[in-house]
Design an enzyme around this catalytic site. Sequence first.
Site, PDB file in Angstrom:
ATOM      1  N   HIS A  17       0.838  -1.206   0.000  1.00 26.41           N
ATOM      2  CA  HIS A  17       0.000   0.000   0.000  1.00 26.41           C
ATOM      3  C   HIS A  17       0.874   1.257   0.000  1.00 26.41           C
ATOM      4  O   HIS A  17       0.605   2.216  -0.717  1.00 26.41           O
ATOM      5  CB  HIS A  17      -0.868   0.071   1.266  1.00 26.41           C
ATOM      6  N   LYS A  41     -15.452  -8.226   3.395  1.00 24.94           N
ATOM      7  CA  LYS A  41     -14.377  -8.523   4.355  1.00 24.94           C
ATOM      8  C   LYS A  41     -14.804  -8.214   5.780  1.00 24.94           C
ATOM      9  O   LYS A  41     -15.524  -7.249   6.012  1.00 24.94           O
ATOM     10  CB  LYS A  41     -13.136  -7.695   4.018  1.00 24.94           C
ATOM     11  N   ARG A  90      -1.892  -5.740  -8.444  1.00 29.91           N
ATOM     12  CA  ARG A  90      -0.763  -6.653  -8.216  1.00 29.91           C
ATOM     13  C   ARG A  90      -0.630  -7.693  -9.314  1.00 29.91           C
ATOM     14  O   ARG A  90       0.448  -8.073  -9.699  1.00 29.91           O
ATOM     15  CB  ARG A  90      -0.930  -7.383  -6.874  1.00 29.91           C
ATOM     16  N   SER A 128      -2.756  -7.763   2.950  1.00 24.64           N
ATOM     17  CA  SER A 128      -3.039  -7.622   4.380  1.00 24.64           C
ATOM     18  C   SER A 128      -3.425  -8.972   4.976  1.00 24.64           C
ATOM     19  O   SER A 128      -3.068  -9.281   6.113  1.00 24.64           O
ATOM     20  CB  SER A 128      -4.185  -6.631   4.601  1.00 24.64           C
TER      21      SER A 128
HETATM   22  O1  PNS Z   1      -8.617  -2.726  -0.118  1.00 24.29           O
HETATM   23  P1  PNS Z   1      -9.907  -3.214  -0.718  1.00 24.29           P
HETATM   24  O2  PNS Z   1     -10.667  -4.077   0.272  1.00 24.29           O
HETATM   25  O3  PNS Z   1      -9.719  -3.903  -2.037  1.00 24.29           O
HETATM   26  O4  PNS Z   1     -10.769  -1.897  -1.015  1.00 24.29           O
HETATM   27  C1  PNS Z   1     -12.060  -2.006  -1.553  1.00 24.29           C
HETATM   28  C2  PNS Z   1     -12.837  -0.708  -1.279  1.00 24.29           C
HETATM   29  C3  PNS Z   1     -12.916  -0.457   0.220  1.00 24.29           C
HETATM   30  C4  PNS Z   1     -12.128   0.445  -1.957  1.00 24.29           C
HETATM   31  C5  PNS Z   1     -14.258  -0.902  -1.907  1.00 24.29           C
HETATM   32  O5  PNS Z   1     -14.899  -1.994  -1.308  1.00 24.29           O
HETATM   33  C6  PNS Z   1     -15.102   0.368  -1.775  1.00 24.29           C
HETATM   34  O6  PNS Z   1     -14.994   1.240  -2.603  1.00 24.29           O
HETATM   35  N1  PNS Z   1     -15.898   0.466  -0.690  1.00 24.29           N
HETATM   36  C7  PNS Z   1     -16.716   1.616  -0.433  1.00 24.29           C
HETATM   37  C8  PNS Z   1     -18.181   1.350  -0.740  1.00 24.29           C
HETATM   38  C9  PNS Z   1     -18.434   1.427  -2.237  1.00 24.29           C
HETATM   39  O7  PNS Z   1     -18.271   2.450  -2.856  1.00 24.29           O
HETATM   40  N2  PNS Z   1     -18.812   0.280  -2.796  1.00 24.29           N
HETATM   41  C10 PNS Z   1     -19.048   0.168  -4.217  1.00 24.29           C
HETATM   42  C11 PNS Z   1     -17.745  -0.076  -4.946  1.00 24.29           C
HETATM   43  S1  PNS Z   1     -18.001  -0.174  -6.676  1.00 24.29           S
END
Ligand code: PNS
Length: 172
Positions: A17, A41, A90, A128
Site C-alpha cells: 500500500h 471482508k 498486483r 493484508s
Molecule cells: O482494499 P480493498 O478491500 O480492495 O478496497 C475495496 C474498497 C474499500 C475500496 C471498496 O470496497 C469500496 O470502494 N468500498 C466503499 C463502498 C463502495 O463504494 N462500494 C461500491 C464499490 S463499486
Amino acid sequence: MKTAVCPGSFDPVTYGHLDIIRRAAGMFDRVIVAVMTNASKRPMFTKDERVELLRRATAGMDNVEIDSFDGLLADYARQKNATVIVKGLRAMSDFEYEFQMALTNRKLNPETETAFLTTTAEHMYLSSSLVKQVAELGGDITGFVPDGIIEDILKKVNRAGGAPAPESVSER
Ligand code: PNS
C-alpha cells in the site's frame, strides 16, 4: 490543485500500500488515503485503528492525508473534489474485480477517473490477509509492514488468542 483518493480496507496497511501511496503522492498535489468498508471482508482492526496505523506509516509524506468514510467511494470522491481514484494492481487476478469497481464508480460519478498503478515486483505477493495469517501463526512480519505498526498487529493477534482469522479472504 489535483486531488487523488487512494481507497482501501488497509487492514492493516502494508509496504505494498505504502508503495502505491508514495507514488501517487509524487503524481498529485494532494492524496487522500481513505479507509473504507469492503462489504465482503471482516476487518481485524476498527476503522479508527486503521486510520491511526496509516497516519503513523505515512508520517513525513507531506501531501498525504488519512481519512475514513462509511458510504460510497464515488460520493466520497465527489465530496473531496478528487479528479482521480488511485488503486494498485498486483496481478491479473486483481483485474476483474478492480475493473468492475472502476466501471461502477464511473457510472455513479463520471467526473472521477480511476487510475491503476502496477505494484512493484517486490510487493506482488503481499496482502493484508497474508500479513495477518503470518502474524497469527507466529511468523515474522518484518519486511511486510513498517516496524512502527508491528507491535499493534501482534497485540491484536494475541488478544484474539492466536485464533485463525474469522474467514480467509483475499485482500491487499
Ligand atoms: O482494499 P480493498 O478491500 O480492495 O478496497 C475495496 C474498497 C474499500 C475500496 C471498496 O470496497 C469500496 O470502494 N468500498 C466503499 C463502498 C463502495 O463504494 N462500494 C461500491 C464499490 S463499486
